[in-house]
Design a protein around this motif. Structure first.
Motif, PDB file in Angstrom:
ATOM      1  N   LEU A 171      -1.885  51.783  18.562  1.00  0.00           N
ATOM      2  CA  LEU A 171      -1.954  50.626  19.447  1.00  0.00           C
ATOM      3  C   LEU A 171      -2.762  50.954  20.706  1.00  0.00           C
ATOM      4  O   LEU A 171      -3.590  50.147  21.154  1.00  0.00           O
ATOM      5  CB  LEU A 171      -0.550  50.167  19.836  1.00  0.00           C
ATOM      6  N   ALA A 172      -2.530  52.133  21.255  1.00  0.00           N
ATOM      7  CA  ALA A 172      -3.258  52.534  22.463  1.00  0.00           C
ATOM      8  C   ALA A 172      -4.758  52.677  22.173  1.00  0.00           C
ATOM      9  O   ALA A 172      -5.599  52.254  22.974  1.00  0.00           O
ATOM     10  CB  ALA A 172      -2.692  53.849  22.996  1.00  0.00           C
ATOM     11  N   ARG A 173      -5.079  53.263  21.023  1.00  0.00           N
ATOM     12  CA  ARG A 173      -6.485  53.437  20.673  1.00  0.00           C
ATOM     13  C   ARG A 173      -7.190  52.094  20.537  1.00  0.00           C
ATOM     14  O   ARG A 173      -8.369  51.949  20.926  1.00  0.00           O
ATOM     15  CB  ARG A 173      -6.599  54.221  19.361  1.00  0.00           C
ATOM     16  N   LEU A 174      -6.477  51.108  20.020  1.00  0.00           N
ATOM     17  CA  LEU A 174      -7.048  49.774  19.830  1.00  0.00           C
ATOM     18  C   LEU A 174      -6.860  48.873  21.053  1.00  0.00           C
ATOM     19  O   LEU A 174      -7.242  47.709  21.026  1.00  0.00           O
ATOM     20  CB  LEU A 174      -6.414  49.111  18.604  1.00  0.00           C
ATOM     21  N   GLU A 175      -6.277  49.434  22.105  1.00  0.00           N
ATOM     22  CA  GLU A 175      -6.029  48.707  23.357  1.00  0.00           C
ATOM     23  C   GLU A 175      -5.142  47.482  23.139  1.00  0.00           C
ATOM     24  O   GLU A 175      -5.392  46.399  23.667  1.00  0.00           O
ATOM     25  CB  GLU A 175      -7.358  48.317  24.019  1.00  0.00           C
ATOM     26  N   LEU A 176      -4.094  47.678  22.325  1.00  0.00           N
ATOM     27  CA  LEU A 176      -3.098  46.639  22.063  1.00  0.00           C
ATOM     28  C   LEU A 176      -1.805  47.002  22.778  1.00  0.00           C
ATOM     29  O   LEU A 176      -1.392  48.162  22.786  1.00  0.00           O
ATOM     30  CB  LEU A 176      -2.835  46.505  20.559  1.00  0.00           C
ATOM     31  N   GLN A 177      -1.152  45.998  23.354  1.00  0.00           N
ATOM     32  CA  GLN A 177       0.111  46.218  24.031  1.00  0.00           C
ATOM     33  C   GLN A 177       1.276  46.147  23.040  1.00  0.00           C
ATOM     34  O   GLN A 177       1.311  45.257  22.195  1.00  0.00           O
ATOM     35  CB  GLN A 177       0.323  45.169  25.128  1.00  0.00           C
ATOM     36  N   PRO A 178       2.232  47.085  23.132  1.00  0.00           N
ATOM     37  CA  PRO A 178       3.401  46.996  22.260  1.00  0.00           C
ATOM     38  C   PRO A 178       4.164  45.698  22.508  1.00  0.00           C
ATOM     39  O   PRO A 178       4.283  45.234  23.646  1.00  0.00           O
ATOM     40  CB  PRO A 178       4.231  48.224  22.650  1.00  0.00           C
ATOM     41  N   LEU A 179       4.692  45.129  21.444  1.00  0.00           N
ATOM     42  CA  LEU A 179       5.432  43.881  21.511  1.00  0.00           C
ATOM     43  C   LEU A 179       6.845  44.128  22.018  1.00  0.00           C
ATOM     44  O   LEU A 179       7.509  45.072  21.592  1.00  0.00           O
ATOM     45  CB  LEU A 179       5.490  43.241  20.120  1.00  0.00           C
ATOM     46  N   THR A 180       7.303  43.279  22.947  1.00  0.00           N
ATOM     47  CA  THR A 180       8.697  43.299  23.414  1.00  0.00           C
ATOM     48  C   THR A 180       9.358  42.003  22.962  1.00  0.00           C
ATOM     49  O   THR A 180       8.795  40.911  23.127  1.00  0.00           O
ATOM     50  CB  THR A 180       8.755  43.412  24.948  1.00  0.00           C
ATOM     51  N   LEU A 181      10.561  42.115  22.399  1.00  0.00           N
ATOM     52  CA  LEU A 181      11.230  40.972  21.792  1.00  0.00           C
ATOM     53  C   LEU A 181      12.205  40.303  22.747  1.00  0.00           C
ATOM     54  O   LEU A 181      12.877  40.973  23.532  1.00  0.00           O
ATOM     55  CB  LEU A 181      11.989  41.409  20.539  1.00  0.00           C
ATOM     56  N   ALA A 182      12.288  38.986  22.627  1.00  0.00           N
ATOM     57  CA  ALA A 182      13.309  38.197  23.321  1.00  0.00           C
ATOM     58  C   ALA A 182      14.265  37.623  22.277  1.00  0.00           C
ATOM     59  O   ALA A 182      14.186  37.944  21.086  1.00  0.00           O
ATOM     60  CB  ALA A 182      12.648  37.081  24.129  1.00  0.00           C
ATOM     61  N   ALA A 183      15.180  36.759  22.718  1.00  0.00           N
ATOM     62  CA  ALA A 183      16.223  36.215  21.842  1.00  0.00           C
ATOM     63  C   ALA A 183      15.626  35.601  20.579  1.00  0.00           C
ATOM     64  O   ALA A 183      14.631  34.875  20.645  1.00  0.00           O
ATOM     65  CB  ALA A 183      17.043  35.176  22.592  1.00  0.00           C
ATOM     66  N   LYS A 184      16.205  35.900  19.452  1.00  0.00           N
ATOM     67  CA  LYS A 184      15.886  35.394  18.116  1.00  0.00           C
ATOM     68  C   LYS A 184      14.584  35.928  17.527  1.00  0.00           C
ATOM     69  O   LYS A 184      14.342  35.808  16.319  1.00  0.00           O
ATOM     70  CB  LYS A 184      15.857  33.856  18.083  1.00  0.00           C
ATOM     71  N   GLU A 185      13.742  36.538  18.322  1.00  0.00           N
ATOM     72  CA  GLU A 185      12.401  36.864  17.851  1.00  0.00           C
ATOM     73  C   GLU A 185      12.397  37.943  16.776  1.00  0.00           C
ATOM     74  O   GLU A 185      11.588  37.878  15.841  1.00  0.00           O
ATOM     75  CB  GLU A 185      11.519  37.255  19.033  1.00  0.00           C
ATOM     76  N   GLY A 186      13.268  38.924  16.881  1.00  0.00           N
ATOM     77  CA  GLY A 186      13.341  39.927  15.825  1.00  0.00           C
ATOM     78  C   GLY A 186      13.741  39.301  14.501  1.00  0.00           C
ATOM     79  O   GLY A 186      13.154  39.588  13.450  1.00  0.00           O
ATOM     80  N   LEU A 187      14.728  38.409  14.548  1.00  0.00           N
ATOM     81  CA  LEU A 187      15.183  37.734  13.338  1.00  0.00           C
ATOM     82  C   LEU A 187      14.084  36.875  12.747  1.00  0.00           C
ATOM     83  O   LEU A 187      13.875  36.852  11.532  1.00  0.00           O
ATOM     84  CB  LEU A 187      16.414  36.887  13.652  1.00  0.00           C
ATOM     85  N   ALA A 188      13.362  36.157  13.594  1.00  0.00           N
ATOM     86  CA  ALA A 188      12.273  35.309  13.099  1.00  0.00           C
ATOM     87  C   ALA A 188      11.176  36.138  12.432  1.00  0.00           C
ATOM     88  O   ALA A 188      10.557  35.704  11.458  1.00  0.00           O
ATOM     89  CB  ALA A 188      11.686  34.489  14.251  1.00  0.00           C
ATOM     90  N   LEU A 189      10.942  37.327  12.945  1.00  0.00           N
ATOM     91  CA  LEU A 189       9.887  38.171  12.398  1.00  0.00           C
ATOM     92  C   LEU A 189      10.262  38.774  11.047  1.00  0.00           C
ATOM     93  O   LEU A 189       9.403  38.954  10.182  1.00  0.00           O
ATOM     94  CB  LEU A 189       9.541  39.284  13.394  1.00  0.00           C
ATOM     95  N   ILE A 190      11.536  39.097  10.834  1.00  0.00           N
ATOM     96  CA  ILE A 190      11.888  39.766   9.578  1.00  0.00           C
ATOM     97  C   ILE A 190      12.492  38.828   8.545  1.00  0.00           C
ATOM     98  O   ILE A 190      12.531  39.167   7.358  1.00  0.00           O
ATOM     99  CB  ILE A 190      12.831  40.965   9.816  1.00  0.00           C
TER     100      ILE A 190
END
Length: 501
Positions: A171-190
């Motif tokens: 992620l750092a090499r590609l200059e991408l920021q790590p994702l931080t999750l809020a309410a429900k977002e982890g569930l929606a992703l998986i």
């Protein structure tokens, strides 16, 4: 490419899998609206599944407001439990894009940062390292999608030039920021069917080229065996009315037009009817085409679908079961049947070619049979692969094992149903490669007669990599070179029908 949620086409999905597209979302209004609803639910006191409760069997457990972000982080960490070889880059690109498209429809309650993270990762060429085993295809493809999400968060791993690397470094090499999750977002992703759908879509795309090549190998064998083109008469197929059969017969007619070999045996041929492996090619391959097109329709719908849970509508969040991947499982099982049959009839054509009593060619396609064995054992290899495909074609969707302490008591097994298609495609590609070599050798024995222009072009392209073999030589490298040409799609029949039309 403008990502219009719910409107991805098969052609666009092919571009996505191949990495030929960059994605952007123009309209964020639906995302923002559903995210606001989840934020309000998280701030309230009413229990809402996946927002302020546990998951699965633990749905009745309430979670404190100050632990909601930790709840989502824990969910991803605990569900990233896959094993096995990594998903291919093509499959991962499809997973990232279809998950972004699903969330962007505005029924999942995630913030725009989540969708943008998926799009940025896709556009930058970031490939999460996701083990391919561990999903039963219900409650979503939990483990594969958890690995994908963990990588986006910088805690998992990435696939870089075929090697596992810490995701945070990539992620750092590609200059991408790590994702931080809020309410429900982890569930929606998986929650969702994106892993099984991506595996099945990639197999469908691979099978389309293989199918077109198998049409070509069948046409080449027809001429090598001096078969009749009568069974491809359009009138025969019109009175049956099966669309795939009609289209496939037209391809065989076009491939046969202008063949000197065909003209040479129109008179005085004592064989009244050809074996089924020649005569019934339109019926078999046409049925496979119809199956593949039906699977394509189901899988494109699924690629555009909203399949997480719960879903956010105008004024309420509703729990349901769109994460159950039964449509994908059925589509994959039907594709398995088609892939197996393409290989099965090709194997029968090889067996016919090496049998002088049927093909009227030298035994085992060698000039001095006995001293030389020719294609005797190459056919055995094809038979082994065709038999293996028969076992792999057993439907995965008829199986189910309860999980999550019997809360999730019926599952689709769609992920395996889709994953096993790739092994079947590899097997069938080798069968078709062996047929191509055998048919080309048969045509060599009929010289100086020429086949049709399309068949001669295929013969010439094959011979550029694989020399004629009237005498025994080390044949395995030829099979591998021919299989590589088959997989690359350079030996396809001209005007072969597409799966998307």
């Amino acid at each position: 490419m403008k990502l219009i949620p719910g409107q991805l086409t098969l052609a666009q999905l092919a571009d996505i899998a191949a990495g030929r597209a960059a994605l952007e979302l123009a309209d964020w209004s639906a995302v923002d609206r559903s995210a606001a609803m989840v934020a309000a639910a998280a701030a309230g006191d009413a229990p809402v599944y996946g927002v302020n409760t546990g998951f699965g069997k633990l749905a009745s457990t309430r979670i404190a407001k100050d632990q909601l972000a930790q709840l989502q982080l824990n969910l991803i960490r605990s569900h990233a439990v896959g094993v096995g070889a990594p998903m291919s880059p093509e499959v991962m690109r499809l997973m990232l894009a279809t998950k972004a498209g699903s969330l962007a429809r505005g029924f999942s309650g995630v913030r725009r940062e989540v969708v943008q993270s998926l799009l940025d990762a896709f556009n930058a060429g970031f490939i999460p390292y996701v083990p391919c085993q561990g999903s039963v295809g219900a409650s979503g493809d939990l483990a594969p999608l958890a690995h994908m999400t963990l990588a986006l968060m910088g805690e998992g791993e990435a696939l870089v030039d075929g090697k596992r690397m810490p995701a945070r470094d990539e992620l750092a090499r590609l200059e991408l920021q790590p994702l931080t999750l809020a309410a429900k977002e982890g569930l929606a992703l998986i929650n969702g069917t994106q892993a099984s759908t991506a595996l099945a879509l990639h197999a469908l795309l691979r099978f389309e080229g293989l199918f077109a090549t198998a049409l070509a190998s069948g046409a080449m064998t027809l001429d090598a065996a001096r078969g009749s083109d009568g069974p491809f008469d359009a009138r025969i197929h019109e009175v049956r009315g099966q669309p795939g059969q009609i289209e496939v017969a037209a391809v065989y007619r076009a491939m046969a037009t202008g063949s000197e070999i065909r003209q040479s045996h129109r008179e005085g041929d004592e064989r009244v009817q050809d074996p089924y492996c020649l005569r019934c090619q339109p019926q078999v391959m046409g049925a496979c085409l119809d199956q593949a097109r039906h699977a394509a329709q189901v899988l494109v719908r699924e690629a555009n679908a909203v399949t997480d849970n719960p879903l956010v509508f105008d004024d309420v969040m509703v729990s349901g079961g769109n994460f159950h991947a039964e449509p994908v499982a059925f589509a994959a099982d039907n594709l398995a049947l088609a892939i197996a049959e393409v290989g099965a009839i090709a194997e029968r054509r090889i067996a016919m070619l090496i049998d002088p009593g049927i093909s009227r060619l030298p035994p085992f396609l060698t000039a001095d049979a006995g001293l030389h064995s020719g294609f005797m054992i190459a056919h055995v290899t094809a038979a082994a692969l065709a038999s293996e495909n028969k076992s792999l074609a057993h439907p995965a969707s008829v199986d189910s094992l309860p999980t999550s302490a019997n809360q999730e008591d019926h599952v689709s097994m769609a992920t395996f149903a889709a994953r096993r298609l790739h092994a079947m495609i590899d097997n069938t590609a080798h069968i078709v490669a062996i047929e191509m070599l055998a048919a080309a050798q048969g045509i060599d024995f009929l010289r100086p007669l020429q086949s049709s222009a399309p068949v001669e072009a295929l013969h010439q392209r094959l011979r550029a990599d694989c020399a004629s073999s009237p005498a025994d030589h080390y044949l395995a490298p030829d099979i591998e070179r021919a299989a590589a040409l088959v997989q690359a799609g350079v030996l396809k029949a001209s005007h072969a029908p597409s799966f998307g039309g």
